[in-house]
Design an enzyme around this catalytic site. Structure first.
Site, PDB file in Angstrom:
ATOM      1  CD  GLU A   1     -14.464  17.807   3.278  1.00 56.79           C
ATOM      2  OE1 GLU A   1     -13.852  18.309   4.214  1.00 56.79           O
ATOM      3  OE2 GLU A   1     -13.971  16.954   2.515  1.00 56.79           O
TER       4      GLU A   1
ATOM      5  N   GLY B   1       0.816  -1.217   0.000  1.00 56.35           N
ATOM      6  CA  GLY B   1       0.000   0.000   0.000  1.00 56.35           C
ATOM      7  C   GLY B   1       0.844   1.258   0.000  1.00 56.35           C
TER       8      GLY B   1
ATOM      9  CB  VAL C   1      -0.742  -7.958  -2.114  1.00 58.36           C
ATOM     10  CG1 VAL C   1      -0.618  -9.125  -1.138  1.00 58.36           C
ATOM     11  CG2 VAL C   1       0.620  -7.311  -2.324  1.00 58.36           C
TER      12      VAL C   1
ATOM     13  CB  ALA D   1      -4.552  11.984   6.123  1.00 60.01           C
ATOM     14  CD  GLN D   2      -1.055  14.424  10.862  1.00 62.72           C
ATOM     15  OE1 GLN D   2      -0.375  13.753  11.621  1.00 62.72           O
ATOM     16  NE2 GLN D   2      -0.516  15.100   9.868  1.00 62.72           N
TER      17      GLN D   2
ATOM     18  N   GLY E   1      -0.384   4.367   0.191  1.00 67.71           N
ATOM     19  CA  GLY E   1      -1.198   5.494   0.670  1.00 67.71           C
ATOM     20  C   GLY E   1      -0.409   6.258   1.731  1.00 67.71           C
ATOM     21  CG  PHE E   2      -2.108   9.728   3.638  1.00 70.75           C
ATOM     22  CD1 PHE E   2      -1.426  10.912   3.433  1.00 70.75           C
ATOM     23  CD2 PHE E   2      -3.394   9.607   3.131  1.00 70.75           C
ATOM     24  CE1 PHE E   2      -2.003  11.967   2.735  1.00 70.75           C
ATOM     25  CE2 PHE E   2      -3.984  10.651   2.439  1.00 70.75           C
ATOM     26  CZ  PHE E   2      -3.290  11.833   2.244  1.00 70.75           C
TER      27      PHE E   2
ATOM     28  CG  ASP F   1      -8.121   4.652   6.648  1.00 74.43           C
ATOM     29  OD1 ASP F   1      -7.722   5.324   7.622  1.00 74.43           O
ATOM     30  OD2 ASP F   1      -8.739   5.153   5.683  1.00 74.43           O
TER      31      ASP F   1
HETATM   32  C1  LIG Z   1     -13.111  11.024  -0.071  1.00 76.77           C
HETATM   33  C2  LIG Z   1     -12.226  11.002   1.149  1.00 76.77           C
HETATM   34  C3  LIG Z   1     -11.987  12.179   1.838  1.00 76.77           C
HETATM   35  C4  LIG Z   1     -11.163  12.176   2.960  1.00 76.77           C
HETATM   36  N1  LIG Z   1     -10.915  13.353   3.607  1.00 76.77           N
HETATM   37  C5  LIG Z   1     -10.059  13.370   4.638  1.00 76.77           C
HETATM   38  C6  LIG Z   1      -9.712  14.596   5.255  1.00 76.77           C
HETATM   39  O1  LIG Z   1     -10.208  15.659   4.882  1.00 76.77           O
HETATM   40  N2  LIG Z   1      -8.797  14.567   6.282  1.00 76.77           N
HETATM   41  C7  LIG Z   1      -8.231  13.393   6.704  1.00 76.77           C
HETATM   42  O2  LIG Z   1      -7.393  13.414   7.603  1.00 76.77           O
HETATM   43  N3  LIG Z   1      -8.567  12.223   6.149  1.00 76.77           N
HETATM   44  C8  LIG Z   1      -9.455  12.177   5.127  1.00 76.77           C
HETATM   45  N4  LIG Z   1      -9.786  10.986   4.543  1.00 76.77           N
HETATM   46  C9  LIG Z   1      -9.250   9.743   5.114  1.00 76.77           C
HETATM   47  C10 LIG Z   1      -7.808   9.506   4.686  1.00 76.77           C
HETATM   48  O3  LIG Z   1      -7.671   9.719   3.306  1.00 76.77           O
HETATM   49  C11 LIG Z   1      -7.441   8.085   5.079  1.00 76.77           C
HETATM   50  O4  LIG Z   1      -7.518   7.985   6.472  1.00 76.77           O
HETATM   51  C12 LIG Z   1      -6.037   7.726   4.601  1.00 76.77           C
HETATM   52  O5  LIG Z   1      -5.973   7.773   3.201  1.00 76.77           O
HETATM   53  C13 LIG Z   1      -5.641   6.350   5.096  1.00 76.77           C
HETATM   54  O6  LIG Z   1      -4.362   6.056   4.615  1.00 76.77           O
HETATM   55  P1  LIG Z   1      -3.912   4.552   4.346  1.00 76.77           P
HETATM   56  O7  LIG Z   1      -2.496   4.633   3.894  1.00 76.77           O
HETATM   57  O8  LIG Z   1      -4.268   3.710   5.493  1.00 76.77           O
HETATM   58  O9  LIG Z   1      -4.848   4.057   3.150  1.00 76.77           O
HETATM   59  P2  LIG Z   1      -4.982   4.622   1.666  1.00 76.77           P
HETATM   60  O10 LIG Z   1      -4.532   6.019   1.578  1.00 76.77           O
HETATM   61  O11 LIG Z   1      -6.364   4.312   1.241  1.00 76.77           O
HETATM   62  O12 LIG Z   1      -3.954   3.738   0.835  1.00 76.77           O
HETATM   63  C14 LIG Z   1      -4.116   2.355   0.659  1.00 76.77           C
HETATM   64  C15 LIG Z   1      -3.259   1.939  -0.514  1.00 76.77           C
HETATM   65  O13 LIG Z   1      -3.218   0.526  -0.551  1.00 76.77           O
HETATM   66  C16 LIG Z   1      -3.332   0.097  -1.887  1.00 76.77           C
HETATM   67  N5  LIG Z   1      -3.861  -1.255  -1.861  1.00 76.77           N
HETATM   68  C17 LIG Z   1      -5.011  -1.683  -1.275  1.00 76.77           C
HETATM   69  N6  LIG Z   1      -5.143  -3.002  -1.410  1.00 76.77           N
HETATM   70  C18 LIG Z   1      -4.056  -3.433  -2.089  1.00 76.77           C
HETATM   71  C19 LIG Z   1      -3.630  -4.700  -2.547  1.00 76.77           C
HETATM   72  N7  LIG Z   1      -4.333  -5.810  -2.332  1.00 76.77           N
HETATM   73  N8  LIG Z   1      -2.470  -4.782  -3.244  1.00 76.77           N
HETATM   74  C20 LIG Z   1      -1.739  -3.655  -3.506  1.00 76.77           C
HETATM   75  N9  LIG Z   1      -2.102  -2.440  -3.084  1.00 76.77           N
HETATM   76  C21 LIG Z   1      -3.243  -2.327  -2.387  1.00 76.77           C
HETATM   77  C22 LIG Z   1      -4.267   1.106  -2.528  1.00 76.77           C
HETATM   78  O14 LIG Z   1      -4.118   1.137  -3.936  1.00 76.77           O
HETATM   79  C23 LIG Z   1      -3.810   2.403  -1.850  1.00 76.77           C
HETATM   80  O15 LIG Z   1      -2.804   3.062  -2.577  1.00 76.77           O
HETATM   81  C24 LIG Z   1     -10.600  10.957   3.413  1.00 76.77           C
HETATM   82  C25 LIG Z   1     -10.866   9.774   2.723  1.00 76.77           C
HETATM   83  C26 LIG Z   1     -11.662   9.789   1.594  1.00 76.77           C
HETATM   84  C27 LIG Z   1     -11.935   8.511   0.846  1.00 76.77           C
END
Ligand SMILES: Cc1cc2nc3c(=O)[nH]c(=O)nc-3n(C[C@H](O)[C@H](O)[C@H](O)COP(=O)(O)OP(=O)(O)OC[C@H]3O[C@@H](n4cnc5c(N)ncnc54)[C@H](O)[C@@H]3O)c2cc1C
Length: 439
Positions: free
Chosen positions: A195, A31, A99, A339-340, A33-34, A324
Site C-alpha cells: 500500500e 491498550g 504499563v 483489525a477484525q 487499540g481495536f 495482535d
Molecule cells: C500500517 C498498518 C496497516 C494496517 N492495515 C490493516 C488493514 O488494512 N486491515 C486490517 O484489518 N488490519 C490492518 N492492520 C493491522 C491492525 O491495525 C491490527 O491488527 C490492530 O490494530 C490490532 O489491534 P490491537 O488492539 O491488538 O493493537 P493496537 O491497535 O496496536 O493497539 C495497542 C494499544 O496498546 C497500547 N499499548 C501498548 N503497550 C502499552 C503499554 N505498555 N502501556 C499502555 N499502553 C500500551 C498502544 O499505545 C496501543 O494504543 C494494519 C497495521 C498497521 C501497523
C-alpha cells in the site's frame, strides 16, 4: 495520595500508590487499540469499574497510517481521543500511562507516567491488548535508518523523510547523490509495504509533478523488497500475481526472494548487492510488546501470548490477552493479526467477563469470523479475498473505500477523510505535504 505524588520529582522513581477499590469489581484493560476498545465497549452495561490504560491519549486507525505517511491525510483525520469514551460510558475511566509491570501475585499493574510516577492499579480481571511493534529480526540497529510504520510519529517521520529526500535531490550538484536521494526502498511486501509503495508511486508521478525545477520526481526509483517468493504472501497466488503486475505498472520495482543483509546510512545491502538509498522504510515483521511476557505464560516466536480457546492465560484466573498481542489458532491455522480479529477477540472477552461478573459460565470458546482480507494498490485498484471469493479492480477498490470510511472512529473523521479523498482523487493533490521543523 496527592501529597505523595507531589513529592515525587518527574524523572525519579516513584510514588507507589495503591488505587482505592470500591465495592464493585474492577476490570483493567491495557491498550486502547481495536481490541481494547471493543472489550471496553462490551463491558458498558455491566456492574463493574472498567479502567482503560494507554500510553497514548488517542486511538489510531492503523489501516490508513500509510496515507498519513504519503501526505494524503493528516494525523488527526485517522485518530480519536480515547478519553472521549468517558463521556459515553459511565462505568469507564481512562488513564494516560504506560504499563511497565504486572504482578499476578498482587493482582496489580504498574501504570507509569513520567510526570507523576508509578501508580499501582489493582484488578479483578485483566485484559491485555497491547498490540505489536515493528521487528527487525534481531537487527535493531536497522531501526535508526529504516523507520517502521506503527503510530502517528512514525507516519510523520516517513512523510518528512520522503519529502526531505526530494528537497535534497533538488539541491545537490552531485549526480550519484541525487540518484540516492531519489531511490526509495521498502523492506517487506505485505499489505503495508504494498500500500505504501503504490501510494508513493502515485505521489511522485502526480502530486509532485511540476513542483521542482531541477529534478523530475517521476524519475524516482521505488523498490519493494521481500525475502518471500511473492508479494502479499498471505493472499492467494493469483491475487499476488495481479498485485505485482499492478505495482509494476505504477513504476514500482518488485524484488522478491531477496534477503536484506544490512541497512545503513548509505542504503541497503540485499541479496549481496548494495542499493544506495536515502530513504529505507521497514514494513516487514512485528513483535509483541513486553507485557505478554510478564504474564509468565508461553509465547510464540513473535512474543505473542499463547492463550486457551477462551483467550485466557492458562492457570491464571481472570487474565486475558486479545488482539495482535495474542497468538490464537483456529482449525490449526493462526488467526491473522488484523483489525477484525482484534475487535472480535476484544468483544468476546468483554462479554465473557460481563457474564462471569453475573456468576454465569461461558461454555462457547472464541470463534473468529473471517470477513475477508483487503489491500489497496494505488488509485482505483484493490484486492479482496474471502474464502473462495477473490476479486480485484475498481469495484473492489470502491468497497475498500466504503468499508474504511465507515470504520473510522468518529463521524467527524469520516467526513474529513471523505472530503480529502475526493479532493485528491480528482486533483491528484495531497494537502498534508508538510515537513515539520526540527525541534
Ligand atoms: C500500517 C498498518 C496497516 C494496517 N492495515 C490493516 C488493514 O488494512 N486491515 C486490517 O484489518 N488490519 C490492518 N492492520 C493491522 C491492525 O491495525 C491490527 O491488527 C490492530 O490494530 C490490532 O489491534 P490491537 O488492539 O491488538 O493493537 P493496537 O491497535 O496496536 O493497539 C495497542 C494499544 O496498546 C497500547 N499499548 C501498548 N503497550 C502499552 C503499554 N505498555 N502501556 C499502555 N499502553 C500500551 C498502544 O499505545 C496501543 O494504543 C494494519 C497495521 C498497521 C501497523
Amino acid at each position: 495520595m496527592s501529597a505523595m505524588l507531589a513529592e515525587t520529582r518527574p524523572d525519579e522513581a516513584t510514588a507507589v500508590v495503591e488505587a482505592p477499590r470500591g465495592e464493585r469489581k474492577r476490570v483493567v484493560i491495557i491498550g486502547g487499540g481495536f481490541a481494547g476498545l471493543a472489550a471496553a465497549h462490551a463491558l458498558r452495561h455491566c456492574d463493574a469499574e472498567v479502567v482503560l490504560i494507554d500510553r497514548r491519549n488517542h486511538h489510531i486507525f492503523q489501516p490508513l497510517l500509510y496515507q498519513v505517511a504519503t501526505a494524503v491525510l493528516s494525523p488527526s483525520e485517522i485518530a480519536a481521543p480515547i478519553r472521549q469514551l468517558e463521556v459515553k460510558q459511565r462505568n469507564l475511566s481512562v488513564l494516560l500511562a504506560e504499563v511497565t509491570g504486572v504482578s499476578l501475585a498482587d493482582r496489580t499493574v504498574d501504570a507509569s507516567d513520567r510526570g507523576a510516577g508509578i501508580r499501582k492499579v489493582a484488578f479483578d480481571f485483566l485484559v491485555v491488548a497491547t498490540g505489536v511493534r515493528p521487528s527487525y529480526f534481531g537487527h535493531d540497529e536497522f531501526a535508526r535508518y529504516a523507520p517502521g510504520l506503527k503510530n502517528l510519529n512514525d507516519a510523520e517521520t516517513i512523510r518528512a523523510k520522503i519529502l526531505g529526500a526530494f528537497e535534497r535531490a533538488e539541491m545537490t550538484e552531485h549526480e550519484g547523490e541525487r540518484a540516492r536521494q531519489m531511490t526509495f526502498v521498502l523492506v517487506g511486501a505485505g499489505p503495508t509495504g504494498v500500500e505504501l509503495a503504490a501510494s508513493l508511486a502515485q505521489m511522485v508521478k502526480v502530486t509532485l509533478r511540476g513542483n521542482f525545477r531541477r529534478i523530475d520526481p517521476a524519475k524516482a526509483s521505488i523498490i519493494l523488497l521481500d525475502g518471500a517468493k511473492r508479494v502479499l504472501s498471505t493472499f492467494a497466488e493469483p491475487l499476488s500475481r495481479r498485485v505485482t503486475g499492478r505495482l509494476t505498472k505504477l513504476g514500482v520495482k518488485v524484488l522478491t526472494g531477496v534477503k536484506v543483509e544490512t541497512v545503513d546510512e548509505q542504503g541497503v545491502i540485499a541479496g549481496g548487492s548494495r542499493i544506495p538509498s536515502a530513504t529505507v522504510l521497514w514494513t516487514a515483521g512485528v513483535t509483541a510488546s513486553a507485557i505478554p511476557k510478564m504474564l509468565g505464560t508461553k509465547t510464540d516466536r513473535a512474543g505473542r501470548a499463547l492463550v486457551d480457546p477462551f483467550l485466557k492465560v492458562v492457570d491464571v484466573p481472570g487474565v486475558f490477552v486479545v488482539g495482535d498481542a495474542a497468538s490464537v489458532t483456529q482449525n490449526e491455522h493462526p488467526v491473522p493479526g488484523v483489525a477484525q480479529a482484534a475487535i472480535q477477540e476484544g468483544r468476546y472477552v468483554g462479554r465473557l467477563i460481563a457474564k462471569e461478573l453475573k456468576g454465569q459460565k461461558v461454555k462457547r470458546p472464541f470463534r473468529y469470523f473471517d470477513k475477508g482480507n483487503m489491500a489497496v494498490v494505488g488509485k482505483n485498484y484493490a484486492v479482496l479475498e474471502r474464502g473462495w471469493l477473490r476479486t480485484s479492480g475498481f469495484l473492489t477498490w470502491l468497497v475498500w473505500a466504503f468499508v474504511h470510511i465507515l470504520s473510522l472512529p468518529q463521524l467527524q473523521n469520516r467526513l474529513r477523510v471523505q472530503r480529502q479523498w475526493l479532493w485528491s482523487y480528482f486533483t491528484g493533490q495531497r494537502s498534508s505535504r508538510l515537513i515539520p521543523e526540527p525541534p
